[in-house]
Motif scaffolding. Structure first.
Motif, PDB file in Angstrom:
ATOM      1  N   VAL A 197      45.631  38.034  40.555  1.00  0.00           N
ATOM      2  CA  VAL A 197      46.885  37.953  39.812  1.00  0.00           C
ATOM      3  C   VAL A 197      47.443  36.544  39.884  1.00  0.00           C
ATOM      4  O   VAL A 197      46.980  35.707  40.662  1.00  0.00           O
ATOM      5  CB  VAL A 197      47.929  38.949  40.374  1.00  0.00           C
ATOM      6  CG1 VAL A 197      47.464  40.389  40.196  1.00  0.00           C
ATOM      7  CG2 VAL A 197      48.213  38.656  41.846  1.00  0.00           C
ATOM      8  N   LEU A 203      47.966  48.354  39.963  1.00  0.00           N
ATOM      9  CA  LEU A 203      47.264  47.313  40.707  1.00  0.00           C
ATOM     10  C   LEU A 203      46.515  47.916  41.886  1.00  0.00           C
ATOM     11  O   LEU A 203      46.969  48.892  42.486  1.00  0.00           O
ATOM     12  CB  LEU A 203      48.255  46.255  41.195  1.00  0.00           C
ATOM     13  CG  LEU A 203      48.969  45.457  40.099  1.00  0.00           C
ATOM     14  CD1 LEU A 203      50.067  44.587  40.705  1.00  0.00           C
ATOM     15  CD2 LEU A 203      47.969  44.588  39.336  1.00  0.00           C
ATOM     16  N   LEU A 247      48.240  40.173  35.674  1.00  0.00           N
ATOM     17  CA  LEU A 247      46.921  40.635  36.116  1.00  0.00           C
ATOM     18  C   LEU A 247      45.856  39.903  35.328  1.00  0.00           C
ATOM     19  O   LEU A 247      45.819  39.924  34.101  1.00  0.00           O
ATOM     20  CB  LEU A 247      46.792  42.152  35.884  1.00  0.00           C
ATOM     21  CG  LEU A 247      45.422  42.772  36.166  1.00  0.00           C
ATOM     22  CD1 LEU A 247      45.070  42.626  37.642  1.00  0.00           C
ATOM     23  CD2 LEU A 247      45.425  44.244  35.770  1.00  0.00           C
ATOM     24  N   VAL A 291      45.631  40.617  45.211  1.00  0.00           N
ATOM     25  CA  VAL A 291      46.386  41.774  45.687  1.00  0.00           C
ATOM     26  C   VAL A 291      45.753  42.310  46.968  1.00  0.00           C
ATOM     27  O   VAL A 291      44.549  42.570  47.018  1.00  0.00           O
ATOM     28  CB  VAL A 291      46.441  42.878  44.617  1.00  0.00           C
ATOM     29  CG1 VAL A 291      47.131  44.126  45.165  1.00  0.00           C
ATOM     30  CG2 VAL A 291      47.171  42.379  43.375  1.00  0.00           C
ATOM     31  N   ASP A 293      42.520  42.906  43.189  1.00  0.00           N
ATOM     32  CA  ASP A 293      42.857  42.387  41.861  1.00  0.00           C
ATOM     33  C   ASP A 293      43.343  40.943  41.972  1.00  0.00           C
ATOM     34  O   ASP A 293      44.105  40.591  42.877  1.00  0.00           O
ATOM     35  CB  ASP A 293      43.951  43.237  41.202  1.00  0.00           C
ATOM     36  CG  ASP A 293      43.423  44.552  40.675  1.00  0.00           C
ATOM     37  OD1 ASP A 293      42.201  44.661  40.478  1.00  0.00           O
ATOM     38  OD2 ASP A 293      44.235  45.472  40.454  1.00  0.00           O
TER      39      ASP A 293
END
Length: 223
Positions: free
Chosen positions: A155, A149, A218, A179, A153
């Motif tokens: 998620v 990660l 993800l 993230v 990102d």
């Protein structure tokens, strides 16, 4: 006269010539091994010279952190240094020409001294901002995606059933997040993912993460 006559007799006497033969000049012996070694040395020299030329001509001036910059701190001019390196273009390093643009921005996450700056290492806004919160989610390898990660990102923090329980029903069993950072806990060895969530959902995400019955999914990295 006697000496002259004696020399004349020695020259005309074939027996004298045979007793003092002329020594032929020494023959030069060729050594193939030395010739091959010289050729190899010349070839290696040419290769090393070409490598040195390529290494020096492909370097570029980039920005690197002179000192450790903590997350959220304003990046000062003294925090940066210009270095000549041959960096991998896939890393998207920041060229030194953007020095004035970077100064005054904030570190998106902790930047260790000596690390090359990339567009992901700095931001104009402080994270989290007034409407967001950061929640740490501790994960085992089974709870985290297989891919590494990175900050930015997108998620989902998904609620998973405890051992022996049935999956939750009714209502959303996940929270969308972004993230903000990833590190490994020195105490537990678990991967801790700091996720950015709306301020109103922070308490719910923290409560779910505290149970340990969550997994991180993800989503697409397309922007």
């Amino acid at each position: 006269m006697s000496n002259t006559a004696t020399r004349t007799e020695m020259v005309n006497d074939p027996e004298s010539t045979r007793s003092n033969p002329l020594v032929p000049p020494p023959k030069l012996r060729r050594r193939p091994a030395l010739v091959v070694a010289a050729a190899v040395a010349i070839l290696l020299g040419a290769l090393l010279g070409g490598w040195a030329w390529t290494a020096t001509t492909n370097t570029e001036e980039l920005l690197v952190a002179r000192t450790t910059i903590e997350r959220g701190a304003v990046i000062e001019a003294d925090d940066l240094a210009r270095v000549q390196v041959n960096a991998d273009p896939a890393l998207s390093p920041v060229p030194a020409s953007l020095f004035d643009e970077i100064v005054g921005q904030r570190a998106a996450y902790d930047i260790a001294a000596g690390v090359l700056l990339t567009p992901q290492t700095y931001t104009r806004s402080l994270i989290p901002d007034a409407g967001s919160s950061i929640v740490g989610v501790a994960l085992t390898p089974a709870q985290a995606p297989g891919l590494a990660l990175s900050p930015g990102d997108r998620v989902r923090v998904v609620v998973t059933p405890a051992l022996g329980d049935t999956p939750p029903t009714g209502g959303e069993s996940f929270s969308e997040a972004t993230v903000a950072g990833v590190h490994v806990s020195q105490e537990t060895g678990q991967t801790v993912v700091d996720v950015l969530v709306p301020h109103a959902e922070a308490a719910l995400v923290a409560a779910r993460a505290a149970t340990g019955n969550v997994a991180l999914v993800l989503d697409s990295r397309e922007r």
